[in-house]
Each structure stands twice: as C-alpha cells, then as structure tokens.
Design a protein around this motif. Structure first.
Motif, PDB file in Angstrom:
ATOM      1  N   ARG A  93      -1.992  -0.722  -3.815  1.00 41.10           N
ATOM      2  CA  ARG A  93      -3.362  -0.036  -3.801  1.00 41.10           C
ATOM      3  C   ARG A  93      -2.154   0.942  -4.139  1.00 41.10           C
ATOM      4  O   ARG A  93      -0.860   0.899  -2.841  1.00 41.10           O
ATOM      5  CB  ARG A  93      -3.943   0.310  -2.639  1.00 41.10           C
ATOM      6  CG  ARG A  93      -5.121   1.009  -2.075  1.00 41.10           C
ATOM      7  CD  ARG A  93      -5.633   0.754  -1.689  1.00 41.10           C
ATOM      8  NE  ARG A  93      -6.021   1.616  -0.657  1.00 41.10           N
ATOM      9  CZ  ARG A  93      -7.309   1.891  -0.086  1.00 41.10           C
ATOM     10  NH1 ARG A  93      -6.535   1.187   1.539  1.00 41.10           N
ATOM     11  NH2 ARG A  93      -8.222   3.321   0.149  1.00 41.10           N
ATOM     12  N   GLU A  98       1.126  -0.820   0.250  1.00 41.54           N
ATOM     13  CA  GLU A  98       0.277  -0.407   0.261  1.00 41.54           C
ATOM     14  C   GLU A  98       0.791   1.159  -0.482  1.00 41.54           C
ATOM     15  O   GLU A  98       2.061   1.459   0.701  1.00 41.54           O
ATOM     16  CB  GLU A  98      -1.101  -0.218   1.364  1.00 41.54           C
ATOM     17  CG  GLU A  98      -1.844   1.420   1.359  1.00 41.54           C
ATOM     18  CD  GLU A  98      -2.636   0.740   2.400  1.00 41.54           C
ATOM     19  OE1 GLU A  98      -3.975   1.769   2.095  1.00 41.54           O
ATOM     20  OE2 GLU A  98      -2.998   0.146   3.598  1.00 41.54           O
ATOM     21  N   ARG A 155      -2.652   5.494  -3.432  1.00 39.83           N
ATOM     22  CA  ARG A 155      -3.535   6.479  -3.038  1.00 39.83           C
ATOM     23  C   ARG A 155      -2.560   8.167  -3.217  1.00 39.83           C
ATOM     24  O   ARG A 155      -1.352   8.108  -3.238  1.00 39.83           O
ATOM     25  CB  ARG A 155      -3.747   7.269  -2.269  1.00 39.83           C
ATOM     26  CG  ARG A 155      -5.149   6.608  -1.626  1.00 39.83           C
ATOM     27  CD  ARG A 155      -5.838   5.956  -0.107  1.00 39.83           C
ATOM     28  NE  ARG A 155      -5.128   5.436   0.702  1.00 39.83           N
ATOM     29  CZ  ARG A 155      -5.258   5.173   1.916  1.00 39.83           C
ATOM     30  NH1 ARG A 155      -6.343   5.430   2.257  1.00 39.83           N
ATOM     31  NH2 ARG A 155      -4.118   4.077   3.289  1.00 39.83           N
TER      32      ARG A 155
END
Length: 314
Positions: free
Chosen positions: A150, A117, A152
């Motif tokens: 993942r 992540e 962001r």
C-alpha cells in the motif's frame, strides 16, 4: 504497530565524473521530461545528447567538487526526518529517479525489511508531470510489478506554513548580507517546456502559490520570477534568469538576491548555475548577485516534512 516506510523521492545526480554521461542518458531517456522525436527514437537521441553534453557537464561538476551532492543531502534529510518522526513507527528511505540509490533500490530495501505500507513524499514542492509525476510513475511501476504494498502519495506542498517559514528565514538572512542595501529578488525556478503548462500542468500555478505566501514577509520588496536550466530543442517557460538579469542591469540595478524557488537541496543548478555562472554573468554587468541558501536539512524544513507525513496519516 506496523512500520511505515517513508520514501523521500528526488531527481538524483552523478556521484562521480564518470557517472555524468550515464546519468544524462537516464535523464533524457525519460519521455515525461522532454519528448525527443517519436517514442522509438527517445533512447537513441538520449544517448546522442548524453555523449555530446557529457564533457561540458563534467566540467561543471568538476567545479563543484566532482559530483552532485544531491543524493548525500537527501540521505541527510532522511536521517533528520527519521529523528523527528516517532520511532519505530516510521523508517525513512531515499529513492532517486535517475541515479543511485534508485527508487526501486529503496523499495526493495524497505520491502525486504518487512515494510508493506509506504508514504511517498516528493521533494519537489511544486507538482509537475516531469518531476513528481515521473517519480510517482516509476514508484507505481515498481510496486505493481515487484513489491506489492500500500502507498499513499504526498503530491505537492507549495504553501505549507513551515516550508514558507523556513524559506522566509533564509531569504531574510540573504537580504541581511547586503548590509542595508536594497536587493531586487529573483525567484528562479527550474524551467519546463511550455507545452506542459498548455496541457494543464499546475507547476507555474503552484510556484505562484509559494511566492504569494512569501509576499507578506517581503514587505513590498521588488521581486521578479524567472526560469533556469533549459536544455533541448523545445520552447521553454519564460523569462529566463539570464534575460531577467540583463533587464535589471539595463535598469541600473546593482544588487540581486536569487531565491532558487523550486529546489530544496543544493545541486548543480544552485552550486554551479547560480553560484558560478549567474554570479559571473551579473558581475560583468556591474551587479552583485547572491543566492539564498538551500533548505537542505534546515530544522524548520524538516519539521515541514514531518507535518506533511502526519497530515497524510490523519
């Protein structure tokens, strides 16, 4: 708790004089920065530009120590941010778009350590397809083709309160260096081909957000906005910083404080272009020109980066 990898993304810069030419080739090969003829000609033209510009660029880098400090400063920023963030929830890595350590190298190191992540934090405060967009595009390519994880994205942060506070502090320090005189302030941003803006790029709008957020602290001082670091045969944003200095010289202005508004770290554009070229350019016109220090690892700036990460998680 799963460790989150924070990726600090920036341009990068040659780490030796021998690296200047391949760095320039990587830079001009990126069609998102500047379109050099039809797509199939981008790399051949980039190679020609790198070859013709290398000697002049090496001379500039030689005058600031023989290399760009950008990657080193970004690594220092990563260490400072790591210390500011909670541990072991976060691990901070640096990825450069055009030189070592490349974005792919940073992702591989993080991925091999078990991280799945990421938070990608662009160290360009103002979004442009040519800067943050290019870096995010490369990161997405790497993640989608080799290291599934993942991610962001922190796209821009032109009016983050702590970023503005850190800039305000440094601007006030720069004003104080004039010993009570009243310098005109030039906000000098990196130039961008004009067609980016006509096609909807928010770069200029976001720079204006930063300047507007700084206005209350400037207390009515005379400010100007300009663009530096042009290269290539296209129409660039105006006015240039040289033209702005010429204009102020014509008005009889004797003191100028330059704020490198689109930069957060020292590199060739601050250490050579402003500190050497523009300073001498202004001096020949009877002007004392000084520069606001770069944010680099300023404690309030590091706290700004921390808040950006925490906001993403919230």
């Amino acid at each position: 708790m799963e460790t989150i990898g924070v990726l600090l993304l920036n341009l990068g810069g040659p780490d030796s004089l021998d690296a200047v030419r391949p760095f320039l080739y990587n830079l001009f090969s990126d069609r998102l920065i500047i379109k050099l003829g039809p797509p199939f000609m981008q790399r051949p033209i980039a190679a020609l530009i790198a070859a013709t510009r290398a000697e002049k660029s090496r001379s500039m880098y030689a005058q600031i120590g023989g290399a760009s400090p950008l990657s080193r400063i970004t690594i220092d920023q990563a260490k400072a941010l790591s210390n500011a963030l909670s541990q072991p929830q976060f691990a901070v890595f640096t990825g450069m778009r055009y030189w070592h350590p490349y974005i792919e190298d940073a992702v591989k190191t993080a991925y091999d350590s078990g991280i799945r992540e990421f938070i990608a934090l662009s160290l360009y405060p103002h979004y442009s397809l040519a800067t943050t967009g290019s870096s995010f595009g490369e990161l997405e390519r790497v993640l989608s083709t080799k290291y599934p994880a993942r991610c962001r994205y922190i796209r821009s942060w032109p009016d983050n309160p702590l970023y503005i506070a850190a800039l305000t502090e440094l601007i006030n320090e720069g004003i104080a260096e004039f010993d009570g005189r009243y310098p005109h302030i030039i906000f000098s941003a990196h130039a961008l081909p004009e067609y980016f803006i006509t096609q909807g790029d928010p770069y200029v709008t976001e720079i204006n957000k930063t300047i507007d957020a700084l206005r209350p602290a400037l207390k009515g001082r005379e400010i100007h906005q300009s663009y530096q670091s042009r290269s290539g045969p296209v129409k660039w944003l105006e006015p240039s910083t040289e033209v702005t200095i010429e204009m102020l010289a014509g008005d009889g202005i004797k003191d100028i404080l330059v704020v490198p508004i689109s930069f957060v770290s020292d590199h060739i554009e601050t250490l050579y272009e402003i500190d050497i070229f523009y300073r001498d350019f202004a001096l020949k016109r009877g002007i004392i020109l000084k520069r606001v220090k770069s944010l680099n690892t300023h404690p309030v700036f590091i706290q700004a980066l921390k808040t950006l990460i925490n906001e993403v998680l919230e």
